[in-house]
Design a protein around this motif. Structure first.
Motif, PDB file in Angstrom:
ATOM      1  N   ASP A  30       0.858  -1.286  -0.117  1.00 45.22           N
ATOM      2  CA  ASP A  30      -0.052  -0.050   0.136  1.00 45.22           C
ATOM      3  C   ASP A  30       0.851   1.341  -0.127  1.00 45.22           C
ATOM      4  O   ASP A  30       1.507   1.315   0.997  1.00 45.22           O
ATOM      5  CB  ASP A  30      -0.934  -0.097   1.231  1.00 45.22           C
ATOM      6  N   HIS A 200      -5.056   9.174  -5.571  1.00 44.19           N
ATOM      7  CA  HIS A 200      -6.356   9.270  -6.056  1.00 44.19           C
ATOM      8  C   HIS A 200      -6.832   9.008  -7.487  1.00 44.19           C
ATOM      9  O   HIS A 200      -8.035   9.629  -8.001  1.00 44.19           O
ATOM     10  CB  HIS A 200      -7.226  10.418  -5.459  1.00 44.19           C
ATOM     11  N   THR A 223      -4.540   4.137  -6.290  1.00 41.83           N
ATOM     12  CA  THR A 223      -5.994   3.829  -6.260  1.00 41.83           C
ATOM     13  C   THR A 223      -6.707   4.436  -5.051  1.00 41.83           C
ATOM     14  O   THR A 223      -8.107   4.360  -4.988  1.00 41.83           O
ATOM     15  CB  THR A 223      -6.212   2.428  -6.007  1.00 41.83           C
ATOM     16  N   THR A 224      -6.094   5.281  -4.418  1.00 35.19           N
ATOM     17  CA  THR A 224      -6.804   5.717  -3.075  1.00 35.19           C
ATOM     18  C   THR A 224      -8.087   6.437  -3.283  1.00 35.19           C
ATOM     19  O   THR A 224      -8.289   7.285  -3.929  1.00 35.19           O
ATOM     20  CB  THR A 224      -5.794   7.006  -2.483  1.00 35.19           C
ATOM     21  N   MET A 225      -9.063   5.657  -2.502  1.00 39.89           N
ATOM     22  CA  MET A 225     -10.525   6.091  -2.318  1.00 39.89           C
ATOM     23  C   MET A 225     -11.163   5.950  -3.948  1.00 39.89           C
ATOM     24  O   MET A 225     -12.422   5.710  -3.920  1.00 39.89           O
ATOM     25  CB  MET A 225     -10.494   7.463  -2.058  1.00 39.89           C
ATOM     26  N   THR A 228     -14.643   3.770  -4.779  1.00 38.57           N
ATOM     27  CA  THR A 228     -15.587   3.384  -3.669  1.00 38.57           C
ATOM     28  C   THR A 228     -16.844   4.160  -3.786  1.00 38.57           C
ATOM     29  O   THR A 228     -16.979   5.152  -4.255  1.00 38.57           O
ATOM     30  CB  THR A 228     -14.684   3.874  -2.211  1.00 38.57           C
ATOM     31  N   THR A 256      -4.624   3.743  -0.531  1.00 37.42           N
ATOM     32  CA  THR A 256      -5.830   3.659   0.270  1.00 37.42           C
ATOM     33  C   THR A 256      -6.269   4.822   1.141  1.00 37.42           C
ATOM     34  O   THR A 256      -7.319   5.064   1.504  1.00 37.42           O
ATOM     35  CB  THR A 256      -5.944   2.362   1.493  1.00 37.42           C
ATOM     36  N   ILE A 261      -9.997   7.176   6.531  1.00 39.89           N
ATOM     37  CA  ILE A 261     -10.737   6.705   5.615  1.00 39.89           C
ATOM     38  C   ILE A 261     -12.372   6.552   6.391  1.00 39.89           C
ATOM     39  O   ILE A 261     -12.195   5.924   7.264  1.00 39.89           O
ATOM     40  CB  ILE A 261     -10.447   5.390   4.636  1.00 39.89           C
ATOM     41  N   TYR A 265     -11.211  -0.712   5.217  1.00 44.14           N
ATOM     42  CA  TYR A 265     -10.100  -0.880   4.485  1.00 44.14           C
ATOM     43  C   TYR A 265     -10.486  -2.049   3.286  1.00 44.14           C
ATOM     44  O   TYR A 265     -10.164  -1.865   2.114  1.00 44.14           O
ATOM     45  CB  TYR A 265      -8.887  -1.519   5.004  1.00 44.14           C
ATOM     46  N   GLN A 268     -11.815  -0.936  -0.171  1.00 45.54           N
ATOM     47  CA  GLN A 268     -11.051  -0.311  -1.276  1.00 45.54           C
ATOM     48  C   GLN A 268     -10.683  -1.632  -2.007  1.00 45.54           C
ATOM     49  O   GLN A 268     -10.517  -1.744  -3.118  1.00 45.54           O
ATOM     50  CB  GLN A 268      -9.776   0.352  -0.973  1.00 45.54           C
TER      51      GLN A 268
END
Length: 296
Positions: A30, A200, A223-225, A228, A256, A261, A265, A268
């Motif tokens: 991550d 992101h 890929t953060t968020m 989702t 992530t 968040i 977890y 994600q």
């Protein structure tokens, strides 16, 4: 920092572990997690709390040891300690803290940051020489222009070293004066060999940042968020860009925003699985791409 621990539940850990084990992976990498001095993290959480009840709850509001236990329990083999200054003379202190944190936690990639100031190139060079493996630049929180002449030497040093920098340069979730693809694309024009990871996935300007990934061999997305339900309500990823995301899969990395968040977890991980872009794509995103980039 005191507080109620927020470890991942047994069901969550089992679900996440099942995903990477079924893919034949040794775990997750991550590239976008946050560990920072307690008083700084408390201010970050206070910012989200001030948005109002239930707008952005912090799911993993535990003490530092509890948060480490969460990641390790999920099978995260390597992670980062990203932090970001919002004023001058702050970055060297954050870098010192992060270096000591990485020394105590060898599964944390030695992380560092910077701010546009006269000694920035010097302390960035010092951080690299002391073993920093990833930097963070946050254009929205820092409220600075990445084209600032005080940063020219920093970008050049990073480009020459090959050390990746995770850059929050998209306009989500809240635009800043210097966010969006325009300012950072000019940095890449001047430093085309910069190894950059656009946080992101560049939300909400997904298409423009995919263009930059295609144009520059060392530009990546995390890929953060992304994907989702929380972020899709605000900045949906354009479905017609999924084939291009698949084709550029070797330069997409798991991120992530843990622990900051407003959901589990595993959410994600679920949404990446649900994209159904193939097991090879998923193996790369969850582990292999970052393992290759950082030589893990």
């Amino acid at each position: 920092m005191t507080g109620v621990s927020s470890p991942a539940g047994a069901d969550e850990s089992a679900e996440v572990r099942r995903v990477w084990r079924d893919l034949g992976l040794p775990g997750l990498v991550d590239v976008h997690t946050h560990f920072m001095p307690d008083r700084v993290l408390r201010k970050v959480w206070a910012y989200f709390d001030a948005l109002g009840d239930g707008v952005w709850p912090i799911t993993y509001r535990g003490d530092q040891d509890a948060r480490l236990d969460v990641l390790r329990g999920l099978g995260v083999r390597y992670f980062t300690a990203l932090s970001y200054p919002h004023r001058p003379d702050m970055a060297p202190w954050l870098n010192s803290w992060a270096a000591a944190f990485a020394d105590r936690n060898p599964d944390c990639l030695h992380s560092a940051t910077f701010y546009p100031e006269h000694d920035a190139e010097d302390y960035v060079t010092e951080a690299i020489e002391s073993g920093a493996r990833v930097f963070k630049a946050h254009l929205q929180v820092g409220a600075y222009d990445p084209r600032d002449p005080l940063l020219a030497g920093v970008w050049g040093t990073l480009a020459d070293s090959g050390v990746p920098v995770v850059v929050h340069c998209g306009s989500g979730p809240m635009p800043g004066e210097f966010t969006g693809p325009g300012p950072f694309s000019e940095v890449l024009r001047d430093h085309p060999r910069l190894t950059a990871v656009v946080a992101h996935a560049g939300a909400p300007e997904y298409t423009a940042f995919l263009d930059l990934v295609e144009r520059y061999d060392r530009v990546h997305l995390d890929t953060t968020m992304a994907f989702t339900p929380f972020i899709e309500r605000l900045s949906p990823f354009p479905p017609d860009e999924l084939p291009r995301l698949r084709d550029l899969g070797s330069r997409v990395l798991l991120g992530t925003d843990f622990p900051n968040i407003p959901y589990d977890y595993r959410e994600q991980i679920r949404v990446l699985v649900d994209l159904d872009l193939g097991p090879d794509w998923l193996r790369g995103v969850l582990h292999d791409n970052a393992a290759g980039l950082f030589g893990l």
